[in-house]
Write an enzyme that holds these catalytic residues in place. Structure first.
Site, PDB file in Angstrom:
ATOM      1  N   LYS A 113      -4.071   9.738 -12.274  1.00 20.01           N
ATOM      2  CA  LYS A 113      -4.871  10.281 -11.178  1.00 20.01           C
ATOM      3  C   LYS A 113      -5.273  11.736 -11.413  1.00 20.01           C
ATOM      4  O   LYS A 113      -6.381  12.152 -11.036  1.00 20.01           O
ATOM      5  CB  LYS A 113      -4.108  10.144  -9.862  1.00 20.01           C
ATOM      6  CG  LYS A 113      -3.894   8.694  -9.450  1.00 20.01           C
ATOM      7  CD  LYS A 113      -3.196   8.621  -8.107  1.00 20.01           C
ATOM      8  CE  LYS A 113      -2.955   7.185  -7.692  1.00 20.01           C
ATOM      9  NZ  LYS A 113      -2.260   7.112  -6.389  1.00 20.01           N
ATOM     10  N   GLU A 199      -0.670  17.245  -3.932  1.00 21.70           N
ATOM     11  CA  GLU A 199      -2.078  17.475  -3.616  1.00 21.70           C
ATOM     12  C   GLU A 199      -2.166  18.219  -2.290  1.00 21.70           C
ATOM     13  O   GLU A 199      -1.431  17.908  -1.346  1.00 21.70           O
ATOM     14  CB  GLU A 199      -2.807  16.131  -3.526  1.00 21.70           C
ATOM     15  CG  GLU A 199      -4.296  16.224  -3.296  1.00 21.70           C
ATOM     16  CD  GLU A 199      -4.944  14.847  -3.289  1.00 21.70           C
ATOM     17  OE1 GLU A 199      -5.290  14.358  -4.386  1.00 21.70           O
ATOM     18  OE2 GLU A 199      -5.080  14.246  -2.207  1.00 21.70           O
ATOM     19  N   ARG A 291     -10.931  -2.238  -7.908  1.00 20.11           N
ATOM     20  CA  ARG A 291     -10.620  -3.591  -7.440  1.00 20.11           C
ATOM     21  C   ARG A 291     -11.263  -3.800  -6.078  1.00 20.11           C
ATOM     22  O   ARG A 291     -11.798  -2.873  -5.485  1.00 20.11           O
ATOM     23  CB  ARG A 291      -9.106  -3.765  -7.312  1.00 20.11           C
ATOM     24  CG  ARG A 291      -8.461  -2.709  -6.412  1.00 20.11           C
ATOM     25  CD  ARG A 291      -6.994  -2.940  -6.191  1.00 20.11           C
ATOM     26  NE  ARG A 291      -6.343  -1.815  -5.536  1.00 20.11           N
ATOM     27  CZ  ARG A 291      -6.326  -1.593  -4.242  1.00 20.11           C
ATOM     28  NH1 ARG A 291      -6.974  -2.423  -3.432  1.00 20.11           N
ATOM     29  NH2 ARG A 291      -5.698  -0.548  -3.724  1.00 20.11           N
TER      30      ARG A 291
END
Length: 492
Positions: A113, A199, A291
């Site tokens: 990520k 984050e 997905r």
């Protein structure tokens, strides 16, 4: 087009894929563990094969072995853990079995990520602010130093995987290490990688996701956007398309950024590009999910595009066959995630047998589920049991319809979050469309009952009183033993 597809999943998404295959004349092969032998996807599929052991739904090796044994052309993993497993997709590719979804090269790129965020930022796209690197669970001092640099509040996230497992908000340094321990454990259990990253959190923001479809001939289109700000344990509880609270200029800017990100990673198949929109209205890329997503129903209602069908066509090498201008967005849809859990007792999962399962109906109401009266909610799997989505020509019409549909929905035998969903769709912030990610932190279960709830409570109390009165032991009144009736019938 494929002739035979293995549905490498369970639950309502497996039912969804089986139905799409049968609509297209493709044989669908189901798999099941002992707890799922009588499951709906097993009953509907053309073939069904037992998995060797409990937990093999998450085993790439077990799924590939079944695919090779039964001779399928392709595998559809839905949105389970293996849907983003690069090793599984690569092994299928090497064995000559197609996987419905982006290829292993794309999965390898987006699995990390931090690298994904850096690549997007290098392309000139605003992103959220992550830590400079990922951390192992035992790097407490380094994590505290990085957290101080970023500033609180912050979000702890799993470095690998994209299902929200291990994601937690932290508000101060005192609780950071305890949260990291939980997040690392969840990441290891679900992704096989205990590393986490930090984050910067954006309070009072909105979580906006843009589903995209890309064929293998260079065409990529977006399918509008959804608001997924109402969450519980990083799972979207309610989704809405189009997102309220943003204007058309913001909407179009987010769409174009999503297309740019999808092109950057060469998306071929279905994917979702996710953003955080801050209180100033600026959007920041945060993640890409390669997905189909749980909430895809909301998008299908406003576009009338069958996402699973498009996935199958793209994986078979067919072009999309339409441009962005031909994608029509119409009306408003609201999605609700129905879980077998008890919100009033710490969201405790509630497995067991369903004794009554009555779904809502009427125009523009859709329910995707594996459940039916007499079926079991298993112990070992996610608590998601059904997905409700409604559509309306306007948001007002859609709100009335979702309110009515939730009132009609009845599930007995297990506890569900239907009561909480009814509270949310009647909450002032939700009705006005002004909700943010902070709205999920409010304790709606402590909200005073509405007039509708009070009416229901009164009805339940009356029925309980009647049932109790009927269950009393019979007794003969004293007057019947006094002989008065003999005196009344005596002849003078």
């Amino acid at each position: 087009m494929f002739k035979k597809i293995l549905v490498a999943n369970r639950g309502e998404i497996a039912v969804r894929i089986v139905r799409a295959c049968r609509d297209m004349g493709i044989a669908a092969v189901a798999v099941y563990e002992p707890d799922d032998m009588g499951a709906l996807h097993v009953r509907l599929a053309d073939e069904a094969h037992a998995l060797p052991a409990q937990g093999d739904y998450r085993s790439p090796e077990a799924m590939l072995a079944v695919a090779l044994r039964v001779g399928v052309d392709a595998v559809h993993p839905g949105y389970g853990i293996i849907s983003e497993h690069p090793g599984f997709v690569r092994a299928c590719e090497e064995a000559g079995v197609a996987v419905i979804g982006p290829g292993s090269a794309v999965l390898e790129q987006v699995r990390n990520k931090i690298d994904t965020l850096e690549r997007v930022r290098a392309a000139g796209i605003p992103t959220t602010r992550p830590s400079s690197r990922s951390f192992a669970p035992d790097e407490g001092e380094a994590m505290l130093a990085e957290a101080t640099r970023i500033g609180f509040p912050l979000v702890v996230k799993a470095h690998a995987g994209g299902h929200g497992r291990g994601t937690h908000v932290v508000y101060d340094s005192d609780t950071l290490l305890a949260v990291v321990k939980r997040s690392s454990g969840a990441a290891q259990a679900f992704y096989g990688d205990a590393h986490i990253y930090l984050e910067a959190a954006m309070p009072a923001s909105r979580y906006i996701e843009v589903p995209v479809l890309g064929d293998c001939h260079g065409t990529i289109v977006h399918l509008g956007e959804r608001d997924g700000s109402i969450q519980r344990n990083t799972r979207k509880v309610i989704g809405e398309s189009p997102a309220p609270g943003i204007d058309q200029a913001q909407r179009e800017a987010i769409w174009q950024t999503a297309i740019q990100v999808a092109r950057l990673f060469g998306i071929c198949g279905a994917a979702t590009v996710e953003f955080v929109v801050d209180s100033a209205g600026q959007h920041h890329f945060t993640e890409i999910k390669p997905r189909i997503q749980v909430e895809h129903l909301a998008t299908e209602m406003v576009t009338r595009i069958d996402t699973v069908r498009e996935q199958l066509r793209i994986a078979a090498g067919e072009p999309l066959g339409y441009s962005q201008e031909q994608v029509r967005l119409s009306g408003v849809s609201i999605f609700c995630r129905i879980n077998a859990e008890d919100p009033w007792h710490g969201y405790m999962p509630s497995p067991g047998q369903i004794t009554c399962f009555r779904i809502p109906g009427g125009p523009n109401v859709r329910v995707d589920t594996y459940a039916y009266s007499g079926s079991e909610v298993p112990v070992h799997y996610d608590s998601l049991m059904a997905k409700l989505v409604v559509w309306g020509t306007s948001r007002e019409e859609c709100l009335h319809r979702v309110h009515r549909a939730l009132q009609e929905f009845q599930i007995n035998g297990v506890q569900t979050n239907l009561g909480l969903l009814r509270l949310i769709v009647n909450d002032e912030e939700f009705v006005s469309g002004s909700y943010t990610t902070d709205s999920s932190q409010r304790h709606l279960i402590d909200t005073p009952p509405s007039d509708d709830n009070l009416s229901d409570i009164a009805a339940v109390a009356a029925l309980a009183f009647l049932a109790r009165a009927r269950s009393a032991s019979p007794a003969t009144p004293p007057a019947f033993t006094s002989g008065w009736y003999r005196e009344s019938r005596r002849i003078p």
